[in-house]
Design a protein around this motif. Structure first.
Motif, PDB file in Angstrom:
ATOM      1  N   PRO A  22       0.807  -1.227   0.000  1.00  0.00           N
ATOM      2  CA  PRO A  22       0.000   0.000   0.000  1.00  0.00           C
ATOM      3  C   PRO A  22       0.838   1.275   0.000  1.00  0.00           C
ATOM      4  N   HIS A  23       1.954   1.262   0.720  1.00  0.00           N
ATOM      5  CA  HIS A  23       2.835   2.427   0.745  1.00  0.00           C
ATOM      6  C   HIS A  23       3.470   2.653  -0.622  1.00  0.00           C
ATOM      7  N   LEU A  24       3.850   1.556  -1.291  1.00  0.00           N
ATOM      8  CA  LEU A  24       4.503   1.674  -2.591  1.00  0.00           C
ATOM      9  C   LEU A  24       3.523   2.159  -3.656  1.00  0.00           C
ATOM     10  N   TYR A  25       2.298   1.651  -3.622  1.00  0.00           N
ATOM     11  CA  TYR A  25       1.299   2.111  -4.584  1.00  0.00           C
ATOM     12  C   TYR A  25       0.921   3.575  -4.332  1.00  0.00           C
TER      13      TYR A  25
ATOM     14  N   LEU B  34       2.947   5.860  -3.128  1.00  0.00           N
ATOM     15  CA  LEU B  34       4.061   6.654  -3.660  1.00  0.00           C
ATOM     16  C   LEU B  34       3.981   6.736  -5.184  1.00  0.00           C
ATOM     17  N   ALA B  35       3.713   5.594  -5.837  1.00  0.00           N
ATOM     18  CA  ALA B  35       3.621   5.585  -7.299  1.00  0.00           C
ATOM     19  C   ALA B  35       2.522   6.519  -7.782  1.00  0.00           C
ATOM     20  N   ALA B  36       1.386   6.510  -7.096  1.00  0.00           N
ATOM     21  CA  ALA B  36       0.290   7.400  -7.478  1.00  0.00           C
ATOM     22  C   ALA B  36       0.657   8.855  -7.246  1.00  0.00           C
ATOM     23  N   GLY B  37       1.389   9.106  -6.163  1.00  0.00           N
ATOM     24  CA  GLY B  37       1.732  10.483  -5.830  1.00  0.00           C
ATOM     25  C   GLY B  37       2.729  11.109  -6.775  1.00  0.00           C
ATOM     26  N   ILE B  38       3.712  10.326  -7.248  1.00  0.00           N
ATOM     27  CA  ILE B  38       4.742  10.886  -8.127  1.00  0.00           C
ATOM     28  C   ILE B  38       4.485  10.566  -9.597  1.00  0.00           C
ATOM     29  N   GLY B  39       3.520   9.676  -9.871  1.00  0.00           N
ATOM     30  CA  GLY B  39       3.175   9.355 -11.251  1.00  0.00           C
ATOM     31  C   GLY B  39       4.206   8.525 -11.977  1.00  0.00           C
ATOM     32  N   ILE B  40       4.981   7.721 -11.244  1.00  0.00           N
ATOM     33  CA  ILE B  40       6.011   6.874 -11.837  1.00  0.00           C
ATOM     34  C   ILE B  40       5.971   5.514 -11.140  1.00  0.00           C
ATOM     35  N   THR B  41       6.225   4.454 -11.893  1.00  0.00           N
ATOM     36  CA  THR B  41       6.289   3.125 -11.308  1.00  0.00           C
ATOM     37  C   THR B  41       7.404   3.060 -10.274  1.00  0.00           C
ATOM     38  N   VAL B  42       7.106   2.467  -9.129  1.00  0.00           N
ATOM     39  CA  VAL B  42       8.066   2.317  -8.041  1.00  0.00           C
ATOM     40  C   VAL B  42       8.443   0.842  -7.948  1.00  0.00           C
TER      41      VAL B  42
ATOM     42  N   ALA C  34       5.210  -1.339  -8.288  1.00  0.00           N
ATOM     43  CA  ALA C  34       3.910  -0.707  -8.064  1.00  0.00           C
ATOM     44  C   ALA C  34       3.718   0.353  -9.137  1.00  0.00           C
ATOM     45  N   ARG C  35       2.720   0.167  -9.978  1.00  0.00           N
ATOM     46  CA  ARG C  35       2.481   1.101 -11.078  1.00  0.00           C
ATOM     47  C   ARG C  35       1.523   2.209 -10.658  1.00  0.00           C
ATOM     48  N   PRO C  36       1.688   3.391 -11.230  1.00  0.00           N
ATOM     49  CA  PRO C  36       0.748   4.480 -10.943  1.00  0.00           C
ATOM     50  C   PRO C  36      -0.533   4.301 -11.748  1.00  0.00           C
TER      51      PRO C  36
ATOM     52  N   ASN D 222      12.231  16.899  -6.435  1.00  0.00           N
ATOM     53  CA  ASN D 222      10.865  16.874  -5.915  1.00  0.00           C
ATOM     54  C   ASN D 222      10.456  15.507  -5.371  1.00  0.00           C
ATOM     55  N   ILE D 223      10.939  14.418  -6.003  1.00  0.00           N
ATOM     56  CA  ILE D 223      10.451  13.092  -5.626  1.00  0.00           C
ATOM     57  C   ILE D 223      11.338  12.370  -4.626  1.00  0.00           C
ATOM     58  N   VAL D 224      12.615  12.705  -4.544  1.00  0.00           N
ATOM     59  CA  VAL D 224      13.500  11.987  -3.626  1.00  0.00           C
ATOM     60  C   VAL D 224      13.028  12.086  -2.170  1.00  0.00           C
ATOM     61  N   PRO D 225      12.584  13.258  -1.670  1.00  0.00           N
ATOM     62  CA  PRO D 225      12.086  13.283  -0.282  1.00  0.00           C
ATOM     63  C   PRO D 225      10.938  12.300  -0.051  1.00  0.00           C
ATOM     64  N   ALA D 226      10.002  12.209  -0.995  1.00  0.00           N
ATOM     65  CA  ALA D 226       8.887  11.267  -0.849  1.00  0.00           C
ATOM     66  C   ALA D 226       9.388   9.824  -0.902  1.00  0.00           C
TER      67      ALA D 226
END
Length: 262
Positions: free
Chosen positions: A91-94, A96-104, A120-122, A231-235
């Motif tokens: 759930p945390h990975l999904y 993050l993927a949704a928040g940054i718009g990139i697969t994690v 985890a895909r956005p 922008n995304i590294v902190p998240a």
């Protein structure tokens, strides 16, 4: 002594595994594409694919007749994901993927490689460039550098790498790269293709201060530029911190005693 030929049943299993292996990266494939990738006759692939559909390991889109990974395979993989702690981390990975718009993706160290164990895909903005390869050398990948730079066994891993590669410039370059990763807190990699791809990775460090894995993203370098990385590294770091306590095991190469014995 001649190698024993596999029995017909074993040969069918080997071929079915070969068909399933064609779906790394979760594509949707036609039977002819599957036959080409698996290097098997179309009739054989059709028969195997239909058996895998009946076993819920594959699904077939009724509108296009193309095949994709089935829910049954996810069910089989769930116990392994649970042992790794990835079922709780998902759930945390999904998010993050949704928040940054990139697969994690999450990678772990195994036999001096960084092995992708979860993606985890956005819900939007997805493209195939965001999918990492299944396995990359530790010393040649962003995820690998995140694993090496923040691991207590990094010098041992580097010594192993140095013995395999006698070129002083490359060994010195690895030390320099890892020092840079330690200072910045993340690793980057530019993959030179016709449309270059950039990867960014941060370590997943458990409460015991051991590196459990690496959390990484990748996309076209035109999109994943310096500004987006800032922008995304902190998240990414926040998510890595949240999921680190959930991991139950670490990759094989993260055990320094095991590395020394090899």
């Amino acid at each position: 002594m001649a190698t024993e030929e596999p029995r017909s049943g074993a040969r069918a299993v080997d071929r079915a595994i070969g068909v399933l292996s064609c779906f790394e990266g979760d594509p949707e494939l036609s039977v002819s594409e599957l036959a080409h990738l698996a290097d098997l006759p179309v009739s054989t692939v059709h028969r195997l694919a239909q058996a895998l559909v009946r076993g819920r390991l594959l699904e077939q889109d009724p509108a296009t007749d193309r095949y994709r990974i089935g829910h049954g395979l996810a069910s089989l993989a769930r116990p392994a994901l649970g042992r790794l702690g990835l079922d709780s981390a998902a759930p945390h990975l999904y998010a993050l993927a949704a928040g940054i718009g990139i697969t994690v993706s999450v990678s772990m160290a195994e036999d001096r490689d960084a092995v992708t164990v979860f993606q985890a895909r956005p819900p939007v903005y997805f493209c195939p460039n965001q999918l990492p390869r299944d396995r990359r050398p530790l010393r040649d990948s962003a995820a690998g550098h995140a694993l090496l730079a923040f691991s207590p066994f990094d010098t041992i891993a580097e010594e192993h790498a140095a013995r395999r590669d006698t070129r002083p410039a490359r060994t010195a370059g690895l030390h320099t790269d890892l020092d840079r990763v330690r200072r910045s807190g993340f690793a980057t990699e530019l993959m030179p293709t016709d449309d270059p791809i950039r990867a960014v990775a941060v370590p997943i460090v458990g409460p015991d201060k051991r590196v459990r894995g690496a959390l990484a993203v990748q996309a076209r370098s035109a999109r994943l530029n310096a500004e987006l990385i800032r922008n995304i590294v902190p998240a990414m770091r926040i998510t890595a911190g949240r999921i680190a306590p959930l991991f139950q095991t670490v990759g094989g190469a993260t055990d320094s005693a095991e590395l020394e014995s090899r």
